[in-house]
Scaffold this motif. Structure first.
Motif, short mmCIF file in Angstrom:
data_model
loop_
_atom_site.label_atom_id
_atom_site.label_comp_id
_atom_site.label_asym_id
_atom_site.label_seq_id
_atom_site.Cartn_x
_atom_site.Cartn_y
_atom_site.Cartn_z
N GLY A 141 0.83 -1.20 0.00
CA GLY A 141 0.00 0.00 0.00
C GLY A 141 0.87 1.26 0.00
N PRO A 142 0.29 2.41 -0.32
CA PRO A 142 1.06 3.66 -0.32
C PRO A 142 1.65 3.99 1.06
CG PRO A 142 -1.07 3.97 -1.39
CD PRO A 142 -1.10 2.62 -0.74
N ASP A 143 1.12 3.37 2.11
CA ASP A 143 1.66 3.61 3.47
C ASP A 143 2.75 2.59 3.82
OD1 ASP A 143 -1.02 1.96 5.40
OD2 ASP A 143 0.26 1.29 3.74
N GLY A 144 3.10 1.75 2.85
CA GLY A 144 4.16 0.77 3.10
C GLY A 144 3.68 -0.52 3.74
N ALA A 192 6.71 6.75 -4.57
CA ALA A 192 7.43 7.31 -3.42
C ALA A 192 7.75 6.21 -2.41
CB ALA A 192 6.58 8.40 -2.78
N MET A 193 6.74 5.36 -2.14
CA MET A 193 6.95 4.31 -1.13
C MET A 193 7.90 3.23 -1.65
SD MET A 193 6.64 3.43 1.92
CE MET A 193 5.50 4.66 2.53
N VAL A 194 7.81 2.90 -2.94
CA VAL A 194 8.76 1.93 -3.50
C VAL A 194 10.19 2.45 -3.29
CG1 VAL A 194 9.65 0.93 -5.65
CG2 VAL A 194 7.19 0.89 -5.17
N GLY A 195 10.39 3.73 -3.50
CA GLY A 195 11.70 4.33 -3.27
C GLY A 195 12.11 4.23 -1.81
N ASN A 196 11.16 4.50 -0.91
CA ASN A 196 11.46 4.39 0.53
C ASN A 196 11.85 2.97 0.92
OD1 ASN A 196 10.86 7.08 0.96
ND2 ASN A 196 8.73 6.67 1.59
N LEU A 251 12.95 0.41 -1.04
CA LEU A 251 14.14 -0.17 -1.68
C LEU A 251 15.40 0.66 -1.47
CD1 LEU A 251 12.58 -1.51 -5.02
CD2 LEU A 251 13.30 -2.82 -3.02
N LEU A 252 15.23 1.97 -1.34
CA LEU A 252 16.42 2.83 -1.20
C LEU A 252 16.55 3.41 0.20
CD1 LEU A 252 16.06 4.82 -4.57
CD2 LEU A 252 17.33 2.69 -4.13
N GLY A 253 15.50 3.26 1.01
CA GLY A 253 15.54 3.85 2.35
C GLY A 253 14.80 5.18 2.36
N ASP A 254 14.14 5.44 3.44
CA ASP A 254 13.39 6.69 3.59
C ASP A 254 14.38 7.79 3.98
OD1 ASP A 254 10.27 7.65 4.94
OD2 ASP A 254 12.10 8.85 4.98
N PRO A 255 14.37 8.89 3.27
CA PRO A 255 15.30 9.98 3.62
C PRO A 255 15.19 10.40 5.09
CG PRO A 255 14.15 10.48 1.57
CD PRO A 255 13.51 9.24 2.14
N ALA A 256 13.98 10.23 5.65
CA ALA A 256 13.79 10.61 7.07
C ALA A 256 14.14 9.46 8.00
CB ALA A 256 12.34 11.03 7.29
N GLY A 257 14.59 8.33 7.42
CA GLY A 257 15.02 7.22 8.26
C GLY A 257 13.87 6.36 8.80
N LEU A 258 12.64 6.64 8.32
CA LEU A 258 11.50 5.84 8.79
C LEU A 258 11.55 4.44 8.19
CD1 LEU A 258 8.68 8.54 8.41
CD2 LEU A 258 9.92 7.87 10.50
N ARG A 259 10.94 3.50 8.92
CA ARG A 259 10.85 2.12 8.39
C ARG A 259 9.40 1.77 8.16
NH1 ARG A 259 14.52 -1.42 7.42
NH2 ARG A 259 13.31 -3.21 8.10
N TYR A 260 9.15 0.87 7.21
CA TYR A 260 7.79 0.51 6.81
C TYR A 260 7.61 -1.00 6.84
CZ TYR A 260 8.03 5.34 5.32
OH TYR A 260 8.19 6.70 5.30
N PRO A 261 6.37 -1.46 7.03
CA PRO A 261 6.16 -2.93 7.15
C PRO A 261 6.74 -3.74 5.99
CG PRO A 261 4.21 -1.76 7.88
CD PRO A 261 5.14 -0.71 7.37
#
Ligand code: 6PG
Length: 247
Positions: free
Chosen positions: A148-151, A207-211, A213-223
């Protein structure tokens, strides 16, 4: 189709949704044939949501060893199996009703039991149907997942209890943002799989695919980042729209 790796993750990018769906359906059919040739059976956990419907419709028309394939669901909404929101209903319409699959090979989540009981019953059904690894966890040949868009993935939503489950394989999970119960595979079962394939398409997921696979610029983690098969393959099947941040 272009492929590359990000760490230990394989990323396969198709030009558009149709190319992506056809590539995934063909790859599932081939994986099923290879598994049956290798160990006589193929176990697959289907993803819910809307993305995989077209894949299942294409797969239904392909040459597969249907009688040797065991179908499961990585998650389910806590609704009747004939409810429009049911992942089982979607799979029955798109796949089960279009291919000669023995009823006994389709393992439905018995949502009528309520989330907690249905989850425990489903875990028992998986343990009965799929040989366990040395560690005692059933090793599913292929798990299909959406994001989902929320990861979230399966029904592992941000800030829900199921994210912390490290013993049970299937749990009921109350998702407050949906005000709904879900039933979902947990990380122990997902990460014991021989292969996990994410199917994700569309610019709203980029945006979430980038987060993920590449990591969230803000350092957040997703399920979805918690899915990392211990001794299995991890592949992201995406279209160019969803790949926008990957270059
Ligand atoms: C579900 C899912 C869920 C889904 C994602 C993506 O039951 O909804 O299994 O994890 O895969 O929400 O859904 P879409 O394919 O509809 O974007």
């Amino acid at each position: 189709m272009r492929s590359f790796t990000v760490g230990t993750t394989t990323v396969r990018v198709a030009g558009c949704g149709t190319d992506l769906n056809e590539a995934i359906a063909a790859a599932i059919a081939q994986r099923a044939k290879d598994a049956v040739a290798e160990h006589g059976t193929f176990s697959i956990a289907l993803s819910g949501g809307s993305t995989p419907r077209a894949v299942y419709e294409l797969l239904a028309a392909m040459d597969c060893p249907w009688d040797k394939i065991q179908f499961f669901f990585g998650d389910e909404r806590c609704v009747p199996s004939d409810h429009q929101e049911s992942n089982f209903l979607m799979a029955r319409e798109a796949l089960f009703s279009r291919a000669s699959i023995p009823e006994a090979n389709i393992h439905r989540v018995k949502t009528e039991l309520g989330a907690t009981t249905a989850a425990a019953e489903y875990e028992a059904a998986i343990r009965a149907a799929i040989p366990a690894t040395k560690g005692g966890t059933p090793r599913i040949d292929l798990v299909l997942l959406g994001m989902g868009p929320d990861g979230h993935t399966a029904s592992l939503f941000p800030e829900t209890e199921a994210l912390e489950e490290n013993r049970r394989l299937v749990v009921g999970n109350f998702v407050s943002k949906l005000s709904a119960d879900r039933i979902t595979f947990t990380y122990p079962l997902l990460n014991a799989a021989r292969a996990v394939w994410f199917l994700t398409a569309g610019k709203e997921k980029a945006a979430m695919v980038g987060n993920i696979l590449l990591g969230d610029p803000a350092g957040l983690r997703y399920p979805a980042q918690g899915v990392a098969p211990t001794a299995g393959e991890l592949v992201w099947w995406i279209d160019e729209d969803a790949a926008a941040r990957l270059g």
